[in-house]
Write a protein that holds these residues in place. Structure first.
Motif, mmCIF file in Angstrom:
data_model
loop_
_atom_site.group_PDB
_atom_site.id
_atom_site.type_symbol
_atom_site.label_atom_id
_atom_site.label_comp_id
_atom_site.label_asym_id
_atom_site.label_seq_id
_atom_site.Cartn_x
_atom_site.Cartn_y
_atom_site.Cartn_z
ATOM 1 N N LYS A 107 -95.291 -24.915 -1.959
ATOM 2 C CA LYS A 107 -97.562 -24.971 -2.113
ATOM 3 C C LYS A 107 -97.620 -26.517 -0.607
ATOM 4 C CE LYS A 107 -98.927 -23.079 -5.851
ATOM 5 N NZ LYS A 107 -99.333 -23.100 -7.549
ATOM 6 N N ASP A 108 -97.323 -27.494 -1.319
ATOM 7 C CA ASP A 108 -97.174 -28.487 -0.105
ATOM 8 C C ASP A 108 -96.581 -28.861 0.523
ATOM 9 O OD1 ASP A 108 -98.585 -29.856 -3.163
ATOM 10 O OD2 ASP A 108 -96.687 -30.979 -3.676
ATOM 11 N N LEU A 109 -95.871 -28.263 1.338
ATOM 12 C CA LEU A 109 -94.994 -28.145 2.892
ATOM 13 C C LEU A 109 -95.793 -26.848 2.899
ATOM 14 C CD1 LEU A 109 -91.191 -27.869 1.695
ATOM 15 C CD2 LEU A 109 -92.853 -29.549 2.656
ATOM 16 N N ILE A 110 -96.960 -24.994 2.218
ATOM 17 C CA ILE A 110 -96.857 -25.161 3.113
ATOM 18 C C ILE A 110 -98.409 -24.766 3.934
ATOM 19 C CG2 ILE A 110 -98.284 -22.721 3.482
ATOM 20 C CD1 ILE A 110 -95.721 -21.370 1.369
ATOM 21 N N GLY A 111 -98.980 -25.678 2.403
ATOM 22 C CA GLY A 111 -99.900 -26.827 3.544
ATOM 23 C C GLY A 111 -100.455 -28.277 4.448
ATOM 24 N N GLY A 112 -99.313 -28.431 4.342
ATOM 25 C CA GLY A 112 -98.856 -29.325 5.151
ATOM 26 C C GLY A 112 -98.567 -29.064 6.766
ATOM 27 N N PHE A 113 -97.945 -27.711 6.437
ATOM 28 C CA PHE A 113 -97.885 -27.131 7.361
ATOM 29 C C PHE A 113 -98.914 -26.646 8.414
ATOM 30 C CE2 PHE A 113 -95.600 -23.848 10.052
ATOM 31 C CZ PHE A 113 -94.965 -24.501 11.360
ATOM 32 N N LEU A 114 -99.380 -25.760 7.828
ATOM 33 C CA LEU A 114 -100.641 -24.856 7.778
ATOM 34 C C LEU A 114 -102.082 -26.276 8.080
ATOM 35 C CD1 LEU A 114 -100.690 -22.219 5.511
ATOM 36 C CD2 LEU A 114 -99.674 -21.829 7.697
ATOM 37 N N ASP A 115 -102.204 -26.925 7.811
ATOM 38 C CA ASP A 115 -102.914 -28.254 7.522
ATOM 39 C C ASP A 115 -103.058 -28.539 9.206
ATOM 40 O OD1 ASP A 115 -104.463 -27.263 5.970
ATOM 41 O OD2 ASP A 115 -103.790 -29.243 4.527
ATOM 42 N N SER A 116 -101.724 -28.803 9.734
ATOM 43 C CA SER A 116 -101.549 -29.635 11.138
ATOM 44 C C SER A 116 -101.453 -28.443 11.842
ATOM 45 C CB SER A 116 -99.932 -30.228 10.809
ATOM 46 O OG SER A 116 -99.056 -29.257 10.098
ATOM 47 N N GLY A 117 -101.673 -27.146 11.972
ATOM 48 C CA GLY A 117 -101.701 -25.865 12.922
ATOM 49 C C GLY A 117 -100.901 -25.463 13.390
ATOM 50 N N GLY A 118 -100.201 -25.228 12.082
ATOM 51 C CA GLY A 118 -98.612 -24.625 12.267
ATOM 52 C C GLY A 118 -99.203 -22.761 11.775
ATOM 53 N N ASP A 119 -97.678 -22.492 12.227
ATOM 54 C CA ASP A 119 -97.902 -20.399 12.254
ATOM 55 C C ASP A 119 -96.822 -19.544 11.618
ATOM 56 O OD1 ASP A 119 -98.549 -17.847 12.875
ATOM 57 O OD2 ASP A 119 -97.503 -18.109 14.930
ATOM 58 N N ILE A 120 -97.138 -19.686 9.986
ATOM 59 C CA ILE A 120 -96.368 -18.593 9.294
ATOM 60 C C ILE A 120 -97.001 -17.196 9.165
ATOM 61 C CG2 ILE A 120 -95.257 -18.626 6.713
ATOM 62 C CD1 ILE A 120 -96.195 -21.065 6.559
ATOM 63 N N ARG A 121 -95.857 -16.252 8.958
ATOM 64 C CA ARG A 121 -96.405 -14.984 9.160
ATOM 65 C C ARG A 121 -95.310 -14.499 8.217
ATOM 66 N NH1 ARG A 121 -97.574 -13.505 14.742
ATOM 67 N NH2 ARG A 121 -97.806 -15.213 15.409
ATOM 68 N N PHE A 122 -96.044 -14.144 7.212
ATOM 69 C CA PHE A 122 -95.896 -13.572 5.786
ATOM 70 C C PHE A 122 -96.155 -11.965 5.700
ATOM 71 C CE2 PHE A 122 -97.782 -17.779 4.744
ATOM 72 C CZ PHE A 122 -96.566 -18.063 3.799
ATOM 73 N N GLU A 123 -95.170 -11.823 5.075
ATOM 74 C CA GLU A 123 -95.315 -10.307 4.792
ATOM 75 C C GLU A 123 -94.287 -9.464 5.694
ATOM 76 O OE1 GLU A 123 -97.468 -8.762 1.807
ATOM 77 O OE2 GLU A 123 -99.036 -10.011 2.885
ATOM 78 N N VAL A 124 -93.505 -10.197 6.454
ATOM 79 C CA VAL A 124 -93.116 -9.940 7.683
ATOM 80 C C VAL A 124 -91.339 -8.798 6.700
ATOM 81 C CG1 VAL A 124 -93.455 -11.603 9.268
ATOM 82 C CG2 VAL A 124 -90.932 -11.331 8.008
ATOM 83 N N SER A 125 -91.076 -7.654 8.420
ATOM 84 C CA SER A 125 -90.173 -6.258 7.409
ATOM 85 C C SER A 125 -89.857 -5.907 8.451
ATOM 86 C CB SER A 125 -90.529 -5.819 6.798
ATOM 87 O OG SER A 125 -91.719 -4.408 7.266
ATOM 88 N N ASP A 126 -88.121 -6.074 8.547
ATOM 89 C CA ASP A 126 -87.312 -4.859 9.342
ATOM 90 C C ASP A 126 -86.586 -6.403 10.654
ATOM 91 O OD1 ASP A 126 -87.564 -2.940 8.374
ATOM 92 O OD2 ASP A 126 -89.271 -2.511 9.598
#
Length: 389
Positions: A107-126
């Motif tokens: 949670k802390d790592l996701i929050g820190g990354f997104l708060d600083s403008g990071g790009d995470i794509r969840f629920e990807v497949s294939d």
């Protein structure tokens, strides 16, 4: 899309790497097959070494951890009803363990990354990894809305675990794999029960091992050594508590085990696995994608975060000065610590388990524990390895 680094997998290794390199000005993207709620709630490891916490502090991501985590510098061993403690923090420069569940780290790592403008794509497949030996490898995936996308990057960080696509994308024969099954299985239990102890307990009785690991003020993790081939359904909740009471029992002590609602019950096959090298072309493996270690000694998450720190430094050098030295020595640098942790974990496995097929090894385990109880030098060596370098 074009990014400098594509990170496959949003676990501790991938997210630590993403935060580290993003804070150094290296653009990256993280893709993850699970949803955000899944990765932020799935219970896994729960112990951070001093070095891991120091790294999170340097990234500005340890505020909640330092405020909420329990600090531990002592563990307890119980052998046939008798107990002794090892104050490993006192033996190794005051370094402690921080008890902080992995999902909270995530949670802390996701929050820190997104708060600083990071790009995470969840629920990807294939997910497909392509052209790994070229200077521009690519990662193709289907996004959550069904769109097929491709990312071209300079490097791919494979942080998606043992069963992920990263390791299996490497051609057969390109890696040397070392695997060992310890011939031991644990029934792992997560219970809504306040800890019955202030220190991790490792207990050895004639009928097997039991462990009591702290997770939070309201949740505890327990382990029971069970016969190979056991299914979770083979053990009722009543049988679990009965076995835990028996294996934790102490002579001449008022200590009691606190029970609670069991919310997770699964069987863990105790195995170890390491691949060499931890890279192929422009693909670098981190965490469980490169190595599996038993939970004994609480090394898994810490090794994964060390991989991220090592690879992150190599990338910072590459983009900052053009030096490829860190990239070339990444595998060697990580494996030195990984094999040291594997050796320690194997040593502890042999010390705290009963081998019902060989009473000889059971007596060896007792001899090791007696040595640990009596020898200051033996305890000092244990402390250095248990706390982590």
């Amino acid at each position: 899309m074009k990014r400098s680094v594509t990170v496959v997998g949003a676990g501790p290794a991938g997210l630590t790497l993403a935060n580290l390199i993003q804070q150094s000005g290296i653009d990256c993207i993280v893709i993850e097959k699970a949803s955000r709620s899944q990765v932020e709630t799935r219970p896994r490891a729960g112990v951070l070494e001093h070095r891991s916490v120091t790294m999170l502090e340097s990234l500005g991501l340890a505020d909640r951890l330092l405020m909420e985590a329990d600090r531990h510098g002592t563990c307890e061993f119980r052998v046939s009803g008798k107990a002794f403690q090892v104050s490993y923090s006192d033996l190794y420069g005051g370094r402690e363990h921080f008890v902080y569940p992995q999902q909270e780290v995530v949670k802390d790592l996701i929050g820190g990354f997104l708060d600083s403008g990071g790009d995470i794509r969840f629920e990807v497949s294939d997910v497909e990894l392509r052209d790994l030996t070229s200077s521009s490898p690519s990662v193709a995936f289907t996004s959550a809305d069904g769109t097929r996308e491709t990312i071209t990057s300079d490097f791919v960080a494979g942080c998606d675990g043992f069963h992920g696509v990263s390791r299996t994308s490497i051609p057969e024969g390109a890696l040397q794999e070392f695997t060992h099954h310890h011939g031991i299985e644990w029934l792992t239990i997560l219970a809504e029960a306040p800890p019955s102890t202030k220190a991790t307990i490792y207990a050895l009785q004639d009928d097997g091992f039991a462990g009591h690991m702290l997770r939070s003020a309201t949740v505890s993790r327990f382990y029971l050594q069970v016969p190979v081939g056991t299914k979770p359904s083979d053990w009722s909740d009543e049988q679990v508590w009965e076995a835990l009471h028996k294996r934790f029992a102490l002579h001449e002590s008022s200590w009691t085990l606190t029970e609670g609602k069991i919310i997770e019950k699964r069987v863990l096959d105790m195995r170890s696995h390491v691949v060499e090298p931890m890279s192929y072309g422009r693909l670098y493996l981190l965490g469980d994608a490169a190595h599996i270690i038993t939970p004994v000694g609480a090394k898994g998450m810490n090794l994964a975060m060390n991989d991220a720190a090592t690879f992150g430094r190599a990338l910072i050098d590459f983009y900052g000065t053009g030096s490829e030295t860190g990239l070339k020595t990444y595998s060697e640098d990580c494996l030195r610590r990984i094999w040291r942790a594997q050796e320690f974990s194997q040593w502890m496995v042999n010390m705290i388990h009963t081998d019902v097929s060989s009473p000889f090894f059971g007596r060896l385990a007792q001899a090791r524990l007696e040595h640990l109880a009596e020898s200051p030098a033996y305890r000092a060596t244990f402390a250095e390895n248990y706390v982590g370098p």
